[in-house]
Design an enzyme around this catalytic site. Structure first.
Site, mmCIF file in Angstrom:
data_model
loop_
_atom_site.group_PDB
_atom_site.id
_atom_site.type_symbol
_atom_site.label_atom_id
_atom_site.label_comp_id
_atom_site.label_asym_id
_atom_site.label_seq_id
_atom_site.Cartn_x
_atom_site.Cartn_y
_atom_site.Cartn_z
ATOM 1 N N LYS A 111 0.708 -1.178 0.213
ATOM 2 C CA LYS A 111 -0.154 0.289 -0.116
ATOM 3 C C LYS A 111 0.827 1.216 -0.072
ATOM 4 C CE LYS A 111 -1.316 1.312 3.825
ATOM 5 N NZ LYS A 111 -2.031 1.860 5.237
ATOM 6 N N THR A 112 1.801 1.157 0.859
ATOM 7 C CA THR A 112 2.586 2.619 1.110
ATOM 8 C C THR A 112 3.352 2.519 -0.285
ATOM 9 O OG1 THR A 112 2.734 2.087 3.315
ATOM 10 C CG2 THR A 112 4.124 3.655 2.473
ATOM 11 N N ASP B 100 -5.065 7.955 3.582
ATOM 12 C CA ASP B 100 -4.347 6.596 3.843
ATOM 13 C C ASP B 100 -5.282 5.975 5.144
ATOM 14 O OD1 ASP B 100 -2.887 4.421 3.888
ATOM 15 O OD2 ASP B 100 -1.354 5.318 5.290
ATOM 16 N N GLU B 101 -5.538 4.739 5.234
ATOM 17 C CA GLU B 101 -6.355 4.089 6.157
ATOM 18 C C GLU B 101 -7.663 4.837 6.301
ATOM 19 O OE1 GLU B 101 -4.886 1.764 7.695
ATOM 20 O OE2 GLU B 101 -2.909 2.303 8.405
ATOM 21 N N GLN C 185 -9.353 -4.387 8.504
ATOM 22 C CA GLN C 185 -8.573 -3.545 9.178
ATOM 23 C C GLN C 185 -9.013 -2.382 10.043
ATOM 24 O OE1 GLN C 185 -4.112 -3.535 8.190
ATOM 25 N NE2 GLN C 185 -4.721 -4.339 6.297
ATOM 26 N N ARG D 166 0.723 -8.647 10.654
ATOM 27 C CA ARG D 166 2.117 -7.861 10.729
ATOM 28 C C ARG D 166 3.275 -8.886 10.696
ATOM 29 N NH1 ARG D 166 0.219 -4.098 9.194
ATOM 30 N NH2 ARG D 166 -1.488 -5.313 8.958
#
Length: 837
Positions: free
Chosen positions: A45-46, A242-243, A293, A688
């Site tokens: 994503k980043t 983002d998020e 998430q 993670r």
DNA sequence: AAAACTGCATCTCAA
DNA sequence: ATGCAGTTTT
């Protein structure tokens, strides 16, 4: 389309599209119109966001037209850095990013409120002058207690916490006190409405805002003030968020205002405001997120923002990134199997390229000490592992590659002790910890008053700290005086001599105090040669001239931990110095202005430099997040909550405390929605992990002083049968999970919940004393070097033997069996104990 | 007015 | 078990 004012990068498609999957590539190159990127965990994503920014720049989009919003400073900093790295090779790369805005929602709002403070004058709930204070939870709570007292409400019946949470809910839903009141019918909500009104009045009087206000007031500003809205929409043409699954109602509306989607923003029918030059009038808003998430529902996050994106922006383009580049197949399978138990979910297939790897381990432990020991042992083994030549995953794991996650901060204690005992370096992700220490908060309260004398909460905190003869009686009288003349408390202090009932001695003490504050900010003008020359100078003068320093110097001779407090105050000075060196008002990395930008800062041009610096410093302190403290370069294991872990990755991850009531949390057990959020939290934790994952559950856990029997988390039984390795270390109970993995899950576990006090080892094999169990006795290098078994003398009770010590925090207590006076529990912080042997 | 003591409520998560 | 607030003691 924009005119090209910058030189496009030589060949963007080569440089920024290199080594991307088809899906990633189309996310990067889809620049015009609304775009939803559904980015599964570990899907790069980043990478996509940063390349998308670089790509936009390469097309010649001026950097100041791009706005990227995140939730934490750390995420923003990382994004800026990665964009800079991508562009490093380009000629004039500095100029290419000058004015690019990558920041958090809250920082952006704080800056906009400051800049447009004058525009808000006269608005119905106008509140802020440029030097408003941002109240954290402690401040809010202090203010709320005063409000409740004023309303003569019993604070045991109206708990500040609960009331604030109700108000926060209202603010997140963009409800004003009036609107809240309008839809209140019963006694409870009517009272909350009354409190909400009074709380707002108090905030306004203190020229203060809470965290929710930052968003709420900015929405208000942009809705009501056409100038501000037009300027903002004119500047930013490309918005990225983002998020996005964690945005709340206020953030959603804010985003629509920023990108000029007026129909959705509640502005309605405003002519001529058509921000964001997208094709066919569509805003260039690109949001990135993953519904699986979403873990901030309790904070007002509204998952429907992301689920309804397509209906909010008709014609939106949607791209799903499903390929996982992070975790090995068995770990991803565990995560996938777990999350499938959520019924309110759009399923998406997760797949990884990282075949092979060992399955996650589930360890059942005896209690939390046992658990900590087993986890630390596991990490130590990974660290010391010899390197097999044929397995790249096993290669040299260092401490920084490892993390331990837990549901709540209380669980960190045992783990810290165990790490310390084992000599393993660890850091706890608590960025706010430093600024929440009592002495540091005191110093900051002084600074806040210097910047904003209306800040009552801070003023009350420091007015007699250290003691300067301004007692409760004096303050009460000044309060009355202030209320009568409609003055702020600080103004009342100045006029203390006009109040009849203040004694000359008290007047003198008060005058000395106000004189001190006035000397730091020249009576609020910040002008003249006597004011501090720099921020660090100000902080240093505050600490010394307030006598805070002397106070702790004197105290540190008696109490050892007061020396630490002194140390912290000195550290605050150097933090201010660091800030000062980095801070450039003309080039704020978060909100840089560029020459071509019409929206120059309007309030800072004539503002004294010290004040500009002080504002920025206080703002930066108010907005640090726990996650900001994570330093990937530190050679240490990271301990953090599952919430703080989002967005990070580690080669080795341990998750502890998978027990009913803990994960899932007690509060979530009753509600299906909250239960699903807990499951997502577990999902976030698992995803993670890159190569190694251990999950643990303790059979007994000490809750509030009571050792209690636990029930293993239902999430353990929701992991893939056969997809994990089960390791039962609870040898006192060899029948523990005999029906492990059978259909029905949690019900198959031993559900007896017997209080441990009634537990008798009886015929069971005695469990060996675990090394960890004694740790609190040997570790406690408490302030007086006291240990169990020591003989002590108390001035009153005489000689006795220390039976036990409960360490923790400032209020460590010792239970002492006195020869003559019997058993007593003393607070070590206060007790005057003499250690005899 | 500060230090010591007692009673009471408490344990999410956090910008 | 611990932290807080209110109260009693010095």
């Amino acid at each position: 389309m924009q005119t090209m004012t910058m030189n496009p990068v030589s060949d963007p498609s080569e440089r920024f599209l290199d080594a991307l999957t088809d899906a990633q590539r189309s996310a990067v190159t889809h620049t015009e119109g609304p775009l939803l990127i559904l980015a599964a965990a570990g899907s790069g994503k980043t990478r996509v966001i940063t390349r998308r920014i670089a790509y936009l720049l390469s097309l010649g989009i001026p950097p100041w037209q791009i706005l990227a919003l995140t939730f934490t400073n750390k995420a923003a900093a990382e994004m800026r850095e990665r964009v800079a790295t991508l562009l490093e090779a380009e000629p004039e790369s500095d100029r290419l990013t000058r004015g690019l805005t990558v920041t958090t929602f809250h920082s952006l709002c704080a800056r906009l409120l400051r800049r447009y403070a004058a525009h808000m004058e006269g608005m119905p709930n106008w509140r802020t002058k440029p030097d408003y204070t941002i109240y954290d939870m402690d401040d809010q709570s202090a203010l709320m207690k005063r409000v409740l007292k004023e309303l003569e409400l019993d604070k045991s019946q109206w708990q500040p916490r609960a009331v604030l949470s109700a108000i926060s809910g209202a603010k997140n839903a963009l409800q004003s006190p009036d609107e809240f009141q309008a839809q209140s019918s019963d006694y409870y909500s009517n009272t909350i409405a009354r409190i909400y009104h009074a709380y707002e009045r108090a905030l306004r009087a203190a020229n203060a805002v809470d965290f929710d206000d930052l968003l709420l007031l900015t929405v208000d500003l942009l809705r009501r003030n056409e100038t501000a809205r037009a300027e903002v929409q004119d500047r930013w043409r490309y918005l990225m968020i983002d998020e996005y699954q964690d945005t709340n109602q206020a953030q959603f509306i804010l985003s629509t205002l920023l990108c000029g989607s007026n129909s959705a923003s509640g502005v309605g029918g405003v002519r001529g405001v058509r921000g964001v030059g997208g094709v066919g009038g569509q805003p260039n808003v690109c949001v990135v997120g993953d519904p699986d998430q979403s873990i901030y529902g309790w904070r007002g996050a509204d998952i429907s923002n992301i689920l309804d994106f397509e209906s909010t922006y008709p014609g939106a383009h949607v791209i799903a990134l499903g390929q996982n580049f992070r975790s090995t197949a068995p770990i991803l399978a565990a995560a996938d199997t777990l999350i499938r138990n959520n019924s309110k979910r759009k399923h998406k297939d997760l797949f990884t390229t990282r075949e092979g790897g060992s399955p996650p381990t589930v360890v059942l432990c005896q209690d939390e000490h046992h658990e900590a020991k087993l986890i630390v042992d596991w990490l130590r083994a990974l660290h010391d592992q010899a390197l097999p030549d044929d397995d790249p995953d096993a290669s040299s794991l260092t401490w920084k590659d490892m993390a331990i996650f837990y549901r709540n901060n209380a669980l960190s204690r045992v783990l810290e002790d165990e790490c310390r005992g084992a000599g393993i370096p660890y850091v706890i992700a608590r960025g706010t910890a430093f600024y929440q220490r009592e002495e540091v908060k005191d110093a900051i309260a002084y600074l806040r008053v210097v910047a904003n004398t209306a800040d009552d909460v801070s003023l009350r905190r420091i007015i007699n700290k250290p003691a300067r003869k301004i007692g409760k009686t004096t303050i009460d009288r000044l309060d009355t005086f202030a209320a009568h003349h409609e003055l702020s408390l600080f103004k009342a202090l100045h006029a203390a001599d006009q109040a009849q009932d203040i004694s000359p001695a008290a007047c003198k003490a008060v005058a000395k105090f106000t004189g001190m504050i006035d000397s730091w900010n020249a009576g609020g003008t910040f002008m003249g040669s006597d004011i501090p020359a720099s921020l660090a100078d100000l902080v240093s003068r505050v600490i010394s001239e307030s006598k805070l320093e002397d106070h702790y110097i004197a105290a540190s001779k008696k109490r050892e931990d007061d020396a630490q407090k002194l140390e912290n105050l000195r550290e605050l000075v150097s933090s201010a110095r660091d800030f000062e060196l980095e801070f450039d008002p003309t080039n704020d990395p978060a909100l840089a202005d560029v020459p071509a930008d019409p929206t120059q800062p309007i309030d800072e041009a004539d503002t004294p430099p010290l004040l500009v610096m002080l504002r920025a410093y206080l703002e930066s302190i108010a907005l640090v997040a726990d996650a900001d403290a994570i330093d990937p370069t530190a050679g240490a294991i990271t301990l953090m909550t599952l919430h703080a872990a989002k967005g990070l990755e580690f080669p080795a991850v341990a998750m502890v405390g998978l027990e009913e009531g803990l994960l899932p949390a007690q509060r979530a057990l009753a509600s299906e929605d909250e239960l699903e959020e807990e499951r997502r939290l577990a999902f976030v934790g698992i995803t993670r992990a890159m190569s190694h994952l251990t999950i643990s559950s303790a059979r007994y856990r000490t809750h509030r002083g009571l050792r209690e029997r636990t029930i293993p988390s239902r999430f353990i039984s929701e992991l893939p049968e056969g997809g994990i390795t089960l390791s039962d270390q609870t040898d006192a109970y060899d029948d523990t999970a005999r029906d492990w993995g059978a259909p029905g899950g949690g019900a198959d576990f031993d559900n007896t919940n017997t209080p441990a006090s009634r537990f008798k080892p009886g015929n069971r094999k005695p469990t060996p004393k675990l090394p960890g169990e004694l740790s609190y006795e040997r570790e406690v290098p408490d302030i007086h070097n006291l240990a169990a078994g020591a003989t002590v003398r108390h001035p009153q009770f005489g000689v006795g033997v220390v039976a036990s010590i409960s360490s923790r925090g400032m209020n460590a207590r010792a239970t002492i069996e006195f020869r003559d006076a019997g058993k007593k529990t003393l607070v070590l912080q206060y007790a005057r104990l003499e250690i005899l042997e």
